[in-house]
Design a protein around this motif. Structure first.
Motif, PDB file in Angstrom:
ATOM      1  N   ALA A   8      69.412  69.068  73.732  1.00  0.00           N
ATOM      2  CA  ALA A   8      68.421  68.598  74.697  1.00  0.00           C
ATOM      3  C   ALA A   8      67.395  69.687  74.996  1.00  0.00           C
ATOM      4  O   ALA A   8      66.189  69.405  75.139  1.00  0.00           O
ATOM      5  N   HIS A   9      67.855  70.925  75.102  1.00  0.00           N
ATOM      6  CA  HIS A   9      66.924  72.039  75.328  1.00  0.00           C
ATOM      7  C   HIS A   9      65.930  72.152  74.188  1.00  0.00           C
ATOM      8  O   HIS A   9      64.724  72.324  74.406  1.00  0.00           O
ATOM      9  N   GLU A  11      65.030  69.782  72.169  1.00  0.00           N
ATOM     10  CA  GLU A  11      64.135  68.625  72.217  1.00  0.00           C
ATOM     11  C   GLU A  11      63.013  68.852  73.219  1.00  0.00           C
ATOM     12  O   GLU A  11      61.853  68.502  72.975  1.00  0.00           O
TER      13      GLU A  11
END
Length: 397
Positions: A8-9, A11
């Motif tokens: 997620a980071h 992304e």
């Protein structure tokens, strides 16, 4: 940070990654242009210094600029390896401008391999402690690494792993085997004569070459994965003259060192067929093979980590092309190649990178580097979460 959080980071970092990729791609860097390579090195250094909070060493060898970040005070354990030179001549941007459209990034050298450099920089920036990581970015890989070969081999020697940021194979597969390469030139020296008045006085270089082209081509062994291919051929100057000299080039690809030695021995054993002809054999092994044994443990580690990150199962494949990963494997360093971008069209008009794949691939690289720095003998899905968390910031803490 857990595996999914790391993805997620990355992304969330995708816009910055695309901005950095545009910065690198729009500085053209054809291998044969020393000024362009120097300018590109300066741009890569600037982008990297912002992300890593440290300037790289600029290593200039025979006028060609390479970059090296040795991070932290610990001895180097993990080598991240890439190159910033491309095959694209100055002016290619006019025909192939940088763009992001329909989920694809385009531009000269984006896939091979400036996206890989961006991934390496962002992955290292996410490490809680990059001590023990060396990032080496060379400027002549597309030429066969004539000035950086020794540098690559020296940096790889003694490392636990070399992770090569060359672009992935089809579908994102990692490159677990690469064929070794040998390059030769067979020169023939005969004697010129008039083809109509006294051809018998000549020693025909074209005929001599024909004998050896057939002999060399017969060294191919498909069952062993060995190809021996006569390529560029020249002989003679005019149509009414017995050619007095000629030459042909030979491209050899092998899966294992024994085959490389077999072919080399056969090339050295070539002897003239025509009386009065003379042969000159130059060249030899250029890159050793990257064999499955050099990549197997690292590939298994990457597969396990990909599972912990929630990524699709990784595939590995053997390819015929060579890279600097052949050199790192050649000095005995475990090597995993093809960790760079997913896309296609390397060296071609349709060169492209799949933008949506950049975050996951970068997260995998960060997790693999972090896992290797931990010193564990093997990886398992999710185990990286028990280690110091990978930073959620763009730079190191």
């Amino acid at each position: 940070m857990t595996g999914p959080a790391l993805v997620a980071h990355m992304e969330a970092s995708l816009p910055r990654m695309l901005h950095d990729l545009e910065t690198l791609v729009t500085c053209e860097s054809p291998s044969g242009d020393l000024d362009a390579v120097a300018a590109s090195a300066a741009v890569v250094a600037d982008v990297g210094a912002v992300l890593l909070d440290v300037e790289p060493e600029q290593i200039v060898i025979e006028g060609r600029t390479h970059l090296r970040w040795r991070l932290g005070d610990a001895p180097s354990r993990v080598l991240l390896l890439g190159h910033h030179d491309t095959v694209w001549p100055i002016g290619s941007l006019a025909r192939h401008p940088f763009s992001v459209s329909g989920g694809l990034v385009r531009g000269p050298g984006c896939f091979d391999m400036k996206a890989g450099l961006v991934m390496a920089l962002h992955a290292v920036a996410a490490l809680p402690d990059p001590s023990g990581v060396t990032l080496l970015v060379t400027g002549d890989e597309e030429l066969g690494s004539p000035t950086s070969r020794r540098l690559v081999e020296e940096e790889a020697t003694g490392c636990a792993a070399a992770l090569v940021l060359e672009a992935s194979a089809d579908g994102g597969a990692l490159k677990t085997e690469r064929k070794g390469v040998s390059l030769y030139e067979v020169g023939v020296y005969g004697r010129s004569a008039h083809a109509g008045l006294e051809p018998e006085r000549g020693v025909n270089a074209t005929v001599e070459l024909a004998h050896h082209i057939l002999t060399v081509g017969a060294l191919t062994d498909p069952a062993r994965g060995t190809s021996v291919t006569p390529t560029v051929l020249t002989s003679g100057h005019t149509s009414n003259t017995v050619p007095g000299a000629g030459r042909f080039a030979v491209d050899v690809r092998v899966r294992d060192t024994a085959e490389q030695v077999r072919v080399d021995t056969a090339m050295r054993d070539l002897r003239p067929v025509l009386r009065g002809a003379r042969l000159e054999i130059t060249g030899g092994p250029n890159r050793p093979p990257l064999q499955h044994s050099a990549s197997a443990a690292l590939f298994a580690r990457a597969v396990a980590l990909a599972g912990g990150l929630g990524l699709p199962e990784l595939a590995g494949t053997a390819v015929g092309g060579a890279s600097d990963g052949n050199l790192t494997a050649g000095v005995g360093t475990p090597t995993l190649d093809g960790l760079g971008a997913v896309g296609g069209g390397a060296h071609a008009d349709d060169e492209h990178v799949v933008a949506a794949q950049l975050p996951a691939r970068t997260a995998l690289l960060a997790a693999l580097t972090h896992d290797l720095l931990s010193g564990r003998p093997s990886a398992a899905p999710g185990r990286q979460a028990a280690e110091p968390a990978l930073t959620a910031e763009g730079n190191r803490p």
